[in-house]
Write a protein that holds these residues in place. Structure first.
Motif, PDB file in Angstrom:
ATOM      1  N   LEU A 110      -3.969  -1.756  -7.077  1.00 42.58           N
ATOM      2  CA  LEU A 110      -5.217  -1.480  -6.367  1.00 42.58           C
ATOM      3  C   LEU A 110      -5.596  -0.059  -6.766  1.00 42.58           C
ATOM      4  O   LEU A 110      -4.941   0.901  -6.349  1.00 42.58           O
ATOM      5  CB  LEU A 110      -5.021  -1.580  -4.860  1.00 42.58           C
ATOM      6  CG  LEU A 110      -5.082  -2.970  -4.202  1.00 42.58           C
ATOM      7  CD1 LEU A 110      -4.001  -3.882  -4.775  1.00 42.58           C
ATOM      8  CD2 LEU A 110      -4.898  -2.844  -2.693  1.00 42.58           C
ATOM      9  N   MET A 151      -8.518  -4.117  -2.195  1.00 40.44           N
ATOM     10  CA  MET A 151      -8.757  -2.680  -2.109  1.00 40.44           C
ATOM     11  C   MET A 151     -10.040  -2.372  -1.344  1.00 40.44           C
ATOM     12  O   MET A 151     -10.095  -1.440  -0.537  1.00 40.44           O
ATOM     13  CB  MET A 151      -8.834  -2.076  -3.507  1.00 40.44           C
ATOM     14  CG  MET A 151      -8.995  -0.549  -3.503  1.00 40.44           C
ATOM     15  SD  MET A 151      -9.442   0.106  -5.127  1.00 40.44           S
ATOM     16  CE  MET A 151     -11.116  -0.534  -5.302  1.00 40.44           C
ATOM     17  N   VAL A 165       0.862  -1.183   0.000  1.00 39.92           N
ATOM     18  CA  VAL A 165       0.000   0.000   0.000  1.00 39.92           C
ATOM     19  C   VAL A 165       0.895   1.228   0.000  1.00 39.92           C
ATOM     20  O   VAL A 165       2.046   1.179   0.460  1.00 39.92           O
ATOM     21  CB  VAL A 165      -0.939   0.045   1.231  1.00 39.92           C
ATOM     22  CG1 VAL A 165      -1.905  -1.117   1.202  1.00 39.92           C
ATOM     23  CG2 VAL A 165      -0.150   0.064   2.523  1.00 39.92           C
TER      24      VAL A 165
END
Length: 237
Positions: free
Chosen positions: A114, A150, A38
């Motif tokens: 994502l 996500m 992320v």
């Protein structure tokens, strides 16, 4: 695919979490490992979950080197396929990452971003120990698993953890980013520079000494390693 994710959570007796998405992805796509990244505070991909030690090593290597499929996926917001890391095209594209990942036992890497709107907020990366391209169905599955991951992350950001899940990731292999962030702040103070420059210095030291980023960060935090404005120095700062 949804059943595969839910079944893993059911066996554990817990709500669905990101780790179940990663593990189900590994099973469905016949991957040797899966990693989830992320975007962190520095705008860089941070490894938050990996399914196994080898995947963790290669994922942290990718972060340390600053090159590889995940960086391209995050930058472009498109899936990136590297079916043979020993191939000339892949070595030219990632001259440091490709040989080192191959030496670690990974032959093929596939990264699925994502995406939220037009922005990439992370990436799901699939590793295989044998070379070869994914089928069209496997590419579709990878994109769908990335979307599932996500959605779970968005639930947390919106203050609605999936089914009351307290720990979205659970036990897994991944670098200790709490320590890495702390070390980055300490290096920033020592060098009197911004956090991005401090992180790049930390990453460069890990690469030059052939150590993991998290190990170097731990040495900084425990004051076994200090940084000067001219050169890195061992021992007490």
């Amino acid at each position: 695919m949804a059943r595969a994710i839910e079944e893993l959570a059911r066996v554990e007796g817990v709500p669905v979490a990101v780790r179940h998405v990663c593990r189900a992805c590994a099973e469905v796509i016949a991957a040797s490992g899966v990693a989830l990244y992320v975007l962190g505070d520095l705008g860089l991909g941070e490894v938050v979950y990996t399914t196994d030690p080898v995947t963790c090593r290669v994922a942290e290597l990718e972060v340390t080197l600053g090159e590889g499929p995940v960086h391209d996926a995050l930058e472009r917001g498109l899936a990136v396929q590297a079916p043979d890391l020993t191939g000339e095209a892949m070595v030219c594209r990632w001259p440091v990452f490709a040989p080192q990942a191959s030496a670690a036992g990974v032959s093929a890497v596939f990264a699925f971003p994502l995406v939220m709107g037009m922005v990439s907020v992370g990436s799901l990366e699939v590793y295989r120990t044998i070379w070869g391209a994914l089928s069209a169905d496997e590419v579709t599955d990878g994109l769908l698993f990335a979307e599932a991951a996500m959605r779970l992350l968005l639930d947390r950001l919106q203050g609605e953890p999936a089914a009351g899940e307290g720990d979205l990731f659970g036990e897994g292999f991944h670098p200790d980013w709490t320590v890495i962030h702390q070390a980055t702040g300490m290096v920033s103070v020592h060098l009197r520079t911004d956090l991005t420059s401090a992180f790049l210095r930390l990453r460069a030291h890990a690469y030059l000494t052939d150590r993991s980023l998290s190990d170097v960060a731990h040495d900084v935090v425990t004051r076994r390693l200090g940084f000067s404005r001219d050169a890195d120095s061992g021992g007490q700062p």
